[in-house]
Design an enzyme around this catalytic site. Sequence first.
Site, PDB file in Angstrom:
ATOM      1  N   HIS A 146      -7.101  -0.844   3.826  1.00  0.00           N
ATOM      2  CA  HIS A 146      -6.703  -1.124   2.455  1.00  0.00           C
ATOM      3  C   HIS A 146      -7.092   0.077   1.591  1.00  0.00           C
ATOM      4  O   HIS A 146      -8.127   0.710   1.820  1.00  0.00           O
ATOM      5  CB  HIS A 146      -7.353  -2.406   1.965  1.00  0.00           C
ATOM      6  N   HIS A 150       0.827  -1.198   0.000  1.00  0.00           N
ATOM      7  CA  HIS A 150       0.000   0.000   0.000  1.00  0.00           C
ATOM      8  C   HIS A 150       0.870   1.259   0.000  1.00  0.00           C
ATOM      9  O   HIS A 150       0.715   2.122   0.845  1.00  0.00           O
ATOM     10  CB  HIS A 150      -0.895   0.032   1.237  1.00  0.00           C
TER      11      HIS A 150
END
Length: 634
Positions: A580, A536
């Site tokens: 996320h 990420h």
Amino acid sequence: MKSTFQIPFTSKLLLLLFAKSSFSALLSSPRELAKSKYDFVIVGGGTAGSVIASRLTEDSSVKVLVVEAGISHVGLLNVEVPFLSTSIQPGTAIDWNYTTVAQAGLDNRTVSIPRGHVLGGSSSTNVLVWNRGSNDVWDHWSNITKDERWSWNAIEPYYLKTNHMTTPADKHNTTGQFDPSAYGSGPLDISLPGYPTELDGRVLNTSKSLGGRVKYTQDLNSGDLVGFSYIQSTIGNGERSSSATAYLEPALDRSNLDVLINTRAIRLVANETQAGTPVFTGVELVQGPQDTPIRVTASNEIVLCGGSIGTPQLLLLSGVGPKEELTTLGIDPVLDIPDVGKNLIDHPLVPTYYQVADNATTFDDLLRSADLFNQTLAQWQNDKQGLFVNSPSNTYGFLQLPDEAFVNQTNPAAGPLSANTEILFGDGFAPLGTLTQPLMGRFITILTAVVSPTSRGSITLNSSDPFEQPLINPGILTTEFDMNAMVQAVKDSQQFIHTSPYWDDFFLGPYGDLASAETDEERIELIRKEAVTIYHPVGTASMSPKEAKWGVTDPELRVKGARGLRVVDASIFPHIPECHIQALVYTVAERAADMIKEAYNYTKRCEARKEDSESAKFSYDLRALDSHFRDAST
């Protein structure tokens, strides 16, 4: 080191052979372009780039070119099949194959950073989890940028514009499993797990019975992103829903959209200045290191959607970045922005493993047997049913650290609705670290992550060669807070399964180094040996207030000190969200599309463009390139 699931060799071959032909509307070479001038040139056909292309070309008078370095997503089974998302390994054609520099926090190991090298970008290759971020995340961004347009109240319509909740593949009754008001009417399919596992009830019942820091939350997309719940994923009818399938494919028949794949942007060109400000209008394109660059121009804007690695790399190659760093590499500085490539942040992750009862129905046998794998794949192909309709995890939880963690440390999370750590549960052995798939036995994987990290890193150039990978240093686990938080996350996962009766008939014991990690010092040793990231990366072209001297982009995502250049991807995140990230990228892209439309007043279109002279020069360039290809072939 393995960073993804391994699948049987014969099944890998099957996936490669099952490729359908690409859309004829896609262009595979710059030689196929009919023109060189567009209103907008979008660099990157990934998560954000596909959204921008779709929304801008809703106006038929707006001409848009999308340039994507990767291949088409069409017909790639490991893209289409949700469970196979973890088989997209470094070394494949649809991954950029990035590797970090040696990480001091990981005993000087290097780790892979997978990024999608395909239409849809990482939305075509990620593990599909859908989190829109807590309300606090967006309000925090608004406070950082001093712009109310990034607050949750202002952003919510754009989030709802991205997605809709659809029925899971197994058509089970989802009443009480999600909040219908948390989803919109947009093109992306979102669904709950479509194939149950024996972990689902154990995880959720444990959360409901224990409460407190491990409370149950019905829907983590309702604003409060703390608690345990079912995972929501970008899956519809058992297939991946990506920016390529949801946004780009429906727009491919528009005559005002060109999508060029297998082509890399190597430099942005500013041919003029206005009041001392460089105006970027050109993009140089090649397909290989030996190609003569072809230049396309944007009369309105170049929109960079290359992600947190690709975007800063292209800016730096174009002379936009820290002046001294550029000069050292022999790159002429065009715009001195010290923060380009800085403030890189990622979520660190540690896999841990437990051996479970021999009668457990984990996916371990499937990963060991080509026959069983192919049977399960055939079930997916024929009926869109079975294990492969899911991502590899059905349940997860986000936790806040205990109060004592903040005696000498300000909580880095965005607010009380955001977490500090995450725990995910996989119903089988997922070889994400140094351990390989055991030949026998059944296992579960528990992944622990720090989602409010304080470690920071950078993206810098290794050379002025656009085909040489940049130096990627996320600085994983280099702060005391991050390591302490990860130790707590591992302890929380152990306590979660050992203090509840729902696991008593299931566990045989911890596996690997976890079995001997009984003290915090031993846990730290385990963490440094096994940690990777959740992939990420954010923050390398971060937003800041319009007049601020720090940051790279302003709250309208324009590159500071430049004209004609905007960034729309995760690199603009001013603070990493505690979740996320793909849903936030989609939402940013929807917001950016409206910003662009407002800036160019789509309701009053400009007069027809005069492109004759530009087209003539472009034809000459194409002839030169064609000659180059013929010579190379000879």
